[in-house]
Design an enzyme around this catalytic site. Structure first.
Site, PDB file in Angstrom:
ATOM      1  CG  ASP A  67      -1.786   1.205   1.340  1.00 26.98           C
ATOM      2  OD1 ASP A  67      -1.585   2.169   0.579  1.00 26.98           O
ATOM      3  OD2 ASP A  67      -2.693   1.199   2.196  1.00 26.98           O
ATOM      4  CB  VAL A  68       1.865   3.755  -2.589  1.00 26.27           C
ATOM      5  CG1 VAL A  68       2.368   2.800  -3.645  1.00 26.27           C
ATOM      6  CG2 VAL A  68       0.496   4.338  -2.945  1.00 26.27           C
ATOM      7  CE1 TYR A 161      -7.421  10.636  -9.977  1.00 24.53           C
ATOM      8  CE2 TYR A 161      -7.867  12.466 -11.475  1.00 24.53           C
ATOM      9  CZ  TYR A 161      -7.298  11.230 -11.231  1.00 24.53           C
ATOM     10  OH  TYR A 161      -6.609  10.583 -12.230  1.00 24.53           O
ATOM     11  CE  LYS A 165      -3.786  11.332 -10.184  1.00 21.67           C
ATOM     12  NZ  LYS A 165      -2.733  10.319 -10.317  1.00 21.67           N
ATOM     13  CB  THR A 195      -8.153   2.008 -16.716  1.00 21.39           C
ATOM     14  OG1 THR A 195      -8.646   3.108 -15.957  1.00 21.39           O
ATOM     15  CG2 THR A 195      -7.020   2.450 -17.615  1.00 21.39           C
TER      16      THR A 195
HETATM   17  N1  LIG Z   1      -7.770   6.073 -16.497  1.00 18.89           N
HETATM   18  C1  LIG Z   1      -7.697   7.371 -16.726  1.00 18.89           C
HETATM   19  O1  LIG Z   1      -8.481   7.936 -17.506  1.00 18.89           O
HETATM   20  C2  LIG Z   1      -6.645   8.213 -16.058  1.00 18.89           C
HETATM   21  C3  LIG Z   1      -6.513   9.539 -16.478  1.00 18.89           C
HETATM   22  C4  LIG Z   1      -5.552  10.341 -15.888  1.00 18.89           C
HETATM   23  C5  LIG Z   1      -4.728   9.826 -14.894  1.00 18.89           C
HETATM   24  N2  LIG Z   1      -4.882   8.531 -14.502  1.00 18.89           N
HETATM   25  C6  LIG Z   1      -3.999   8.062 -13.445  1.00 18.89           C
HETATM   26  O2  LIG Z   1      -3.310   6.931 -13.880  1.00 18.89           O
HETATM   27  C7  LIG Z   1      -2.998   6.092 -12.768  1.00 18.89           C
HETATM   28  C8  LIG Z   1      -3.473   4.678 -13.058  1.00 18.89           C
HETATM   29  O3  LIG Z   1      -4.866   4.729 -13.293  1.00 18.89           O
HETATM   30  P1  LIG Z   1      -5.684   3.554 -13.984  1.00 18.89           P
HETATM   31  O4  LIG Z   1      -6.727   4.208 -14.782  1.00 18.89           O
HETATM   32  O5  LIG Z   1      -4.770   2.575 -14.608  1.00 18.89           O
HETATM   33  O6  LIG Z   1      -6.394   2.955 -12.681  1.00 18.89           O
HETATM   34  P2  LIG Z   1      -6.768   1.456 -12.228  1.00 18.89           P
HETATM   35  O7  LIG Z   1      -7.032   0.600 -13.395  1.00 18.89           O
HETATM   36  O8  LIG Z   1      -7.810   1.641 -11.191  1.00 18.89           O
HETATM   37  O9  LIG Z   1      -5.391   0.945 -11.545  1.00 18.89           O
HETATM   38  C9  LIG Z   1      -4.938   1.536 -10.374  1.00 18.89           C
HETATM   39  C10 LIG Z   1      -3.768   0.735  -9.856  1.00 18.89           C
HETATM   40  O10 LIG Z   1      -3.308   1.333  -8.625  1.00 18.89           O
HETATM   41  C11 LIG Z   1      -3.303   0.322  -7.598  1.00 18.89           C
HETATM   42  N3  LIG Z   1      -3.513   0.980  -6.314  1.00 18.89           N
HETATM   43  C12 LIG Z   1      -4.582   1.705  -5.914  1.00 18.89           C
HETATM   44  N4  LIG Z   1      -4.401   2.144  -4.655  1.00 18.89           N
HETATM   45  C13 LIG Z   1      -3.191   1.694  -4.252  1.00 18.89           C
HETATM   46  C14 LIG Z   1      -2.437   1.811  -3.060  1.00 18.89           C
HETATM   47  N5  LIG Z   1      -2.903   2.486  -1.995  1.00 18.89           N
HETATM   48  N6  LIG Z   1      -1.225   1.227  -2.997  1.00 18.89           N
HETATM   49  C15 LIG Z   1      -0.740   0.533  -4.063  1.00 18.89           C
HETATM   50  N7  LIG Z   1      -1.399   0.387  -5.217  1.00 18.89           N
HETATM   51  C16 LIG Z   1      -2.618   0.957  -5.312  1.00 18.89           C
HETATM   52  C17 LIG Z   1      -4.396  -0.638  -8.023  1.00 18.89           C
HETATM   53  O11 LIG Z   1      -4.271  -1.933  -7.470  1.00 18.89           O
HETATM   54  P3  LIG Z   1      -4.982  -2.384  -6.092  1.00 18.89           P
HETATM   55  O12 LIG Z   1      -6.337  -1.752  -6.064  1.00 18.89           O
HETATM   56  O13 LIG Z   1      -4.998  -3.861  -6.186  1.00 18.89           O
HETATM   57  O14 LIG Z   1      -4.103  -1.879  -4.989  1.00 18.89           O
HETATM   58  C18 LIG Z   1      -4.128  -0.693  -9.519  1.00 18.89           C
HETATM   59  O15 LIG Z   1      -3.016  -1.521  -9.801  1.00 18.89           O
HETATM   60  C19 LIG Z   1      -3.687   6.726 -11.552  1.00 18.89           C
HETATM   61  O16 LIG Z   1      -2.765   7.506 -10.835  1.00 18.89           O
HETATM   62  C20 LIG Z   1      -4.736   7.615 -12.200  1.00 18.89           C
HETATM   63  O17 LIG Z   1      -5.086   8.712 -11.383  1.00 18.89           O
HETATM   64  C21 LIG Z   1      -5.820   7.709 -15.045  1.00 18.89           C
END
Ligand SMILES: NC(=O)c1ccc[n+]([C@@H]2O[C@H](COP(=O)([O-])OP(=O)(O)OC[C@H]3O[C@@H](n4cnc5c(N)ncnc54)[C@H](OP(=O)(O)O)[C@@H]3O)[C@@H](O)[C@H]2O)c1
Length: 255
Positions: A67-68, A161, A165, A195
């Site tokens: 957990d980060v 959020y 960010k 995602t």
């Molecule tokens: N998807 C978008 O449109 C989008 C746009 C802009 C930015 N982002 C950013 O991109 C990053 C990845 O997003 P994503 O869309 O790929 O999300 P996702 O599919 O929900 O994946 C999130 C990942 O973070 C892990 N995680 C969550 N909380 C954690 C914690 N406390 N400690 C360690 N690991 C943790 C999750 O695994 P577990 O839950 O198993 O821990 C999962 O591996 C995020 O920072 C998000 O804000 C996403």
């Protein structure tokens, strides 16, 4: 010659949130570029699967759920990285959340959900970069923070959020100043990516349409389309790039 600038041979990378979505795509891309990669998240099974995936691509790796937002977890992770892979060259702070209880107008936002969002999205990146600092300096390494367009502009009803960010973009810039010239620190700011995090948005016709209306490329990105910018920032191709935030948003912030 040119493609060598994008290779990560002999480097060790930690990718938080590397078990699905954008982080999984980054972990795969880094392994394909020759790095040893430790993808991690909170879920043991998901970490095991992501580790098997990068190993299949030729990377050395190990399974260590984290957990980060928990400093002891982060310490344990980097201790194992040191012991098993000899140190770390690249940290990708990608783990992120946007829980339902954090959504809404400011007066409707749950205070605990606000704290949790900031602790994971911003605090987690701080803890991991801080813990890895000594190795990053020795290696001349780099940090890549996965921010968001929500780190550059306001988004309604996503206050925790957006705050987290914007903080992450600021942390990127200030760490870049303190850690130059040894360590480069950059961010990538994705727009909307398909995602688990955006499943509900994409499934809602009205919200999806309003996002596409603001996105010149007229679609959500695939996670792999964020892995390319992350690989660029981590690689020698970006050797003069630090303190920057690279948008990968289909033109969303160009308006
Ligand atoms: N998807 C978008 O449109 C989008 C746009 C802009 C930015 N982002 C950013 O991109 C990053 C990845 O997003 P994503 O869309 O790929 O999300 P996702 O599919 O929900 O994946 C999130 C990942 O973070 C892990 N995680 C969550 N909380 C954690 C914690 N406390 N400690 C360690 N690991 C943790 C999750 O695994 P577990 O839950 O198993 O821990 C999962 O591996 C995020 O920072 C998000 O804000 C996403």
């Amino acid at each position: 010659m040119t493609h060598e600038m994008f290779e990560l041979d002999g480097r060790v990378a930690v990718v938080t949130g590397g078990t699905r979505g954008i982080g999984r795509a980054i972990a795969r891309a880094f392994a394909d570029a020759g790095a040893d990669v430790v993808p991690t998240s909170r879920s043991e099974d998901a970490v095991d699967a992501a580790v098997a995936d990068v190993r299949d691509r030729g990377a050395d790796s190990f399974s260590c759920p984290v957990d980060v937002a928990n400093e002891d977890d982060v310490d344990a992770l980097f201790e194992r990285v040191e012991a098993e892979l000899g140190g770390v060259d690249v940290v990708v702070n990608n783990a992120g959340i946007n829980p339902d209880a954090a959504l809404g107008r400011p007066e409707a936002v749950d205070a605990d959900a606000f704290d949790e969002t900031v602790e994971v999205n911003l605090g987690g990146a701080f803890l991991c970069a801080k813990r890895a600092a000594e190795h990053l300096h020795d290696a001349g390494g780099s940090v890549v923070n996965v921010a968001s367009v929500g780190g550059l502009v306001g988004l309604p009803r996503q206050h925790p959020y957006v705050a987290s960010k914007h903080g992450l973009v600021g942390l990127t810039r200030s760490m870049a100043l303190d850690w130059a010239p040894e360590v480069r620190v950059n961010a990538v700011a994705p727009g909307y990516v398909s995602t688990e995090l955006t499943d509900d948005l994409e499934a809602n016709d009205r919200l999806r349409r309003s996002i596409l209306d603001r996105t010149p490329l007229d679609r959500f990105a695939d996670p792999e389309e964020i892995a390319g910018p992350a690989l660029f920032l981590a690689s020698d191709a970006a050797s003069f790039v630090t303190g920057s935030c690279l948008t990968a948003d289909g033109g969303w912030t160009a308006r």
